[in-house]
Design a protein around this motif. Structure first.
Motif, short mmCIF file in Angstrom:
data_model
loop_
_atom_site.label_atom_id
_atom_site.label_comp_id
_atom_site.label_asym_id
_atom_site.label_seq_id
_atom_site.Cartn_x
_atom_site.Cartn_y
_atom_site.Cartn_z
N ASN A 306 38.73 39.14 38.25
CA ASN A 306 37.78 38.09 37.89
C ASN A 306 36.56 38.11 38.81
O ASN A 306 35.43 37.90 38.37
N ALA A 307 36.82 38.35 40.09
CA ALA A 307 35.71 38.38 41.06
C ALA A 307 34.74 39.52 40.75
O ALA A 307 33.52 39.35 40.83
N ILE A 308 35.28 40.68 40.37
CA ILE A 308 34.39 41.82 40.06
C ILE A 308 33.52 41.45 38.85
O ILE A 308 32.31 41.67 38.83
N GLU A 309 34.17 40.86 37.83
CA GLU A 309 33.42 40.51 36.61
C GLU A 309 32.33 39.48 36.90
O GLU A 309 31.23 39.58 36.39
N SER A 310 32.67 38.48 37.72
CA SER A 310 31.69 37.40 37.90
C SER A 310 30.59 37.76 38.89
O SER A 310 29.56 37.09 38.92
N SER A 315 31.55 47.62 44.70
CA SER A 315 32.64 48.25 45.46
C SER A 315 33.61 47.18 45.95
O SER A 315 33.28 45.99 45.94
N LEU A 316 34.79 47.64 46.38
CA LEU A 316 35.81 46.74 46.95
C LEU A 316 36.15 47.22 48.35
O LEU A 316 36.15 48.42 48.62
N ILE A 317 36.43 46.24 49.22
CA ILE A 317 36.89 46.57 50.57
C ILE A 317 38.17 45.78 50.81
O ILE A 317 38.20 44.57 50.61
N LEU A 318 39.23 46.47 51.19
CA LEU A 318 40.49 45.78 51.45
C LEU A 318 40.72 45.76 52.97
O LEU A 318 40.47 46.77 53.63
N GLY A 319 41.18 44.63 53.50
CA GLY A 319 41.41 44.58 54.94
C GLY A 319 42.46 43.56 55.32
O GLY A 319 42.90 42.75 54.50
N GLY A 320 42.86 43.59 56.59
CA GLY A 320 43.88 42.65 57.09
C GLY A 320 45.25 43.28 57.06
O GLY A 320 45.49 44.26 56.34
N GLY A 321 46.16 42.70 57.83
CA GLY A 321 47.50 43.27 58.01
C GLY A 321 48.21 43.63 56.71
O GLY A 321 48.86 44.67 56.62
N LEU A 335 42.88 49.15 40.13
CA LEU A 335 41.89 48.16 39.66
C LEU A 335 40.47 48.70 39.83
O LEU A 335 39.64 48.61 38.92
N ALA A 336 40.21 49.29 41.00
CA ALA A 336 38.87 49.84 41.26
C ALA A 336 38.57 50.96 40.27
O ALA A 336 37.45 51.06 39.74
N THR A 337 39.56 51.81 40.01
CA THR A 337 39.36 52.92 39.07
C THR A 337 39.03 52.37 37.67
O THR A 337 38.13 52.88 37.01
N GLU A 338 39.78 51.34 37.25
CA GLU A 338 39.51 50.73 35.94
C GLU A 338 38.07 50.25 35.84
O GLU A 338 37.43 50.35 34.80
N HIS A 339 37.55 49.71 36.94
CA HIS A 339 36.18 49.18 36.93
C HIS A 339 35.17 50.25 37.34
O HIS A 339 33.97 49.95 37.45
#
Ligand code: KG4
Ligand code: ZN
Length: 390
Positions: A306-310, A315-321, A335-339
């Motif tokens: 939803n966040a990508i669409e809105s 790009s996406l960045i994933l972080g944290g433990g 998900l990134a590949t789909e978008h």
């Protein structure tokens, strides 16, 4: 430019030294001392114990880090130790005073260009140890002082691209706007990044963080702290053995129409399930762990979709433990590949707290001209347990 970084926001005491040039990072030292086994008996991080342990171990870790980086060689310049000022700075922490003052008196000024330290978010008693240590070093050695945001550190960790030579990294080029999904023990948030240094929080947890939910669910299942990796392992086994879950768990907030999450209900559902099934067999535990991981992952992926669409994110960045989790990493990669947008993932070893990420965040900001040194002797300086990316 050589940066020394210190991180003590939670239960890892960490120090790093990097040498950053235009687009290359050479890691000269990267040390992490985990207190997890000490906190295990409390089932989570106990702030005052974290503080005491940081205070006890940090100066020796800094010394080791400087030695490893060849920064303590033949230097004889001891800096300008201002006993009155430093005593005042450390007056509230006897343990730190005891370990840091001898270090300051005997350690020559290393040839470094900046000292970066986490000022928040995190556990305030723990943050103060690193923060005041960094201030004392910056004052004594007269080196620029840079307070940093822990979550920006998690973002920076995802941007390190290993090069052919050991300890050499380049920085990945991000396509903006980007969405950072930061999943840790203390925080779960979605941030829209327009450029490095410009962040807008577009979603967050209303109660427990994802890592906290993992840890609490694990505790209910009789697994020790930190429970995240242990649930992940059981869930992995459940997938490979095709172990069914004894219950169906909820997917909280998936249809809330916003980008917020809530994981405390999921933990409660795990508790009810365990009470109902008790005693849990190994198979039940595996199945439940798999279902728990499925629930968390589905919620996070749906929200991010939803966040990508809105936002039309590029790009996406994933972080944290929690971004060390293979199942979650794979789901986000799909998900990134789909978008058809790139995803930046940290090396799993750099997903959990460390000081290298703080050093890299500092270097990134300095390169972009988005960081000013602060006077470390300024009385009003403070840590901030709920510091936001802004
Ligand atoms: O970012 P981090 O090191 O510390 C905070 O800033 O909170 O995150 C620690 C959290 C813990 O809750 C831990 O259980 C979780 O990350 N974690 C994981 C995994 N590795 C660490 N959760 C799920 N799967 C993992 N593989
Ligand atoms: Zn963290």
């Amino acid at each position: 430019m050589i940066i020394l970084a210190i991180e003590t926001s939670c239960d890892e005491t960490a120090v790093a030294v990097i040498d950053a040039t235009e687009n290359e990072i050479l890691v000269r030292s990267h040390l992490v001392l985990s207190q997890a086994s000490l906190h295990a008996e409390f089932g989570g991080v106990f702030p005052n114990l974290a503080k005491r342990e940081h205070a006890r171990t940090l100066p020796a870790l800094i010394k080791k880090s400087l030695e490893e980086s060849n920064l303590l060689s033949a230097e004889k310049n001891l800096g300008d130790f201002d006993e009155v000022l430093i005593e005042k700075l450390l007056s509230k922490d006897g343990t730190l005073k005891e370990s840091l003052i001898p270090f300051l008196k005997e350690t020559p000024r290393p040839n470094i260009d900046g000292i970066a330290v986490t000022m928040g978010p995190g556990l305030e008693p723990a943050l103060w140890v690193g923060f005041n240590t960094a201030r004392a070093l910056a004052i004594t050695w007269n080196i620029p002082f840079y307070p940093m945001n822990h979550m920006e550190g998690h973002i920076a960790a995802a941007l390190l691209e290993p090069k052919d030579k050991p300890n050499h990294f380049s920085l990945k080029t991000i396509r903006f706007p980007s969405i950072a999904i930061l999943l840790s023990g203390g925080h779960t948030e979605f941030d829209l990044i327009r450029t490095i240094g410009s962040y807008e929080r577009i979603g967050e947890t209303l109660d427990d963080a994802v890592g906290e939910a993992y840890d609490k669910a694990a505790r209910l299942m009789g697994l020790s702290y930190p429970g995240g990796p242990k649930i992940a392992l059981l869930a992995e086994e459940a997938r490979s053995l095709k172990t069914p879950s004894p219950v169906k768990l909820p997917r909280p907030m998936t249809n809330s129409g916003d980008l917020n999450t809530s994981f405390s209900g999921l933990k409660t559902a795990v508790r009810y399930a365990i009470e109902k099934i008790s005693p849990l067999t190994d198979e039940d535990k595996r199945g439940l762990a798999g279902e728990f991981e499925n629930s968390v992952t589905e919620v996070l992926v749906r929200k991010t979709h939803n966040a990508i669409e809105s936002t039309n994110a590029e790009s996406l960045i994933l972080g944290g433990g929690v971004s060390a989790n293979t199942f979650i990493r794979n789901a986000f990669t799909r998900l990134a590949t789909e978008h058809q947008i790139p995803i930046f993932l940290p090396d799993p070893k750099l997903s959990t707290d460390n000081a290298l990420m703080i050093a890299v965040a500092c270097a990134l900001r300095l390169q972009k001209g988005k960081l000013l040194a602060i006077d470390p002797a300024e009385q009003s300086l403070t840590v901030n347990g709920t510091l936001r990316l802004a």
